[in-house]
Scaffold this motif. Structure first.
Motif, short mmCIF file in Angstrom:
data_model
loop_
_atom_site.label_atom_id
_atom_site.label_comp_id
_atom_site.label_asym_id
_atom_site.label_seq_id
_atom_site.Cartn_x
_atom_site.Cartn_y
_atom_site.Cartn_z
N ARG A 26 -15.69 84.12 -11.67
CA ARG A 26 -15.49 84.51 -13.06
C ARG A 26 -14.61 85.75 -13.20
O ARG A 26 -13.86 85.88 -14.13
N ASP A 27 -14.75 86.69 -12.25
CA ASP A 27 -14.02 87.95 -12.33
C ASP A 27 -13.27 88.19 -11.03
O ASP A 27 -13.88 88.38 -9.98
N ALA A 28 -11.95 88.18 -11.09
CA ALA A 28 -11.13 88.34 -9.90
C ALA A 28 -10.91 89.81 -9.54
O ALA A 28 -10.30 90.10 -8.51
N ALA A 29 -11.39 90.73 -10.33
CA ALA A 29 -11.13 92.16 -10.12
C ALA A 29 -11.45 92.64 -8.70
O ALA A 29 -10.65 93.37 -8.11
N PRO A 30 -12.58 92.25 -8.10
CA PRO A 30 -12.85 92.73 -6.74
C PRO A 30 -11.78 92.31 -5.72
O PRO A 30 -11.42 93.08 -4.84
N TYR A 31 -11.28 91.11 -5.84
CA TYR A 31 -10.23 90.65 -4.93
C TYR A 31 -8.93 91.39 -5.19
O TYR A 31 -8.23 91.79 -4.26
#
Length: 60
Positions: A26-31
């Protein structure tokens, strides 16, 4: 027919590393924070070696 959701793969590439395939993200921010770049499936599949490339072996 199954009630299970279909997997939604997303592809993340990083210079000098392999591609990470993550399903139902859902959230690509960590990658993205780790330096990965999201690539689309077509570009990822196009970057893979073909069967002809894999069968070519430098002999003797």
């Amino acid at each position: 027919m199954s009630d299970e959701p279909t997997p939604n793969p997303r592809y993340f590439a990083k210079e000098g590393e392999g591609v990470q395939v993550v399903y139902n993200l859902r959230d690509a921010a960590p990658y993205l924070d780790l330096g990965y770049e999201e690539v689309d499936e077509v570009a990822y599949l196009a970057s893979l070696p073909t069967a002809a490339d894999a069968s070519t072996v430098d002999g003797d």
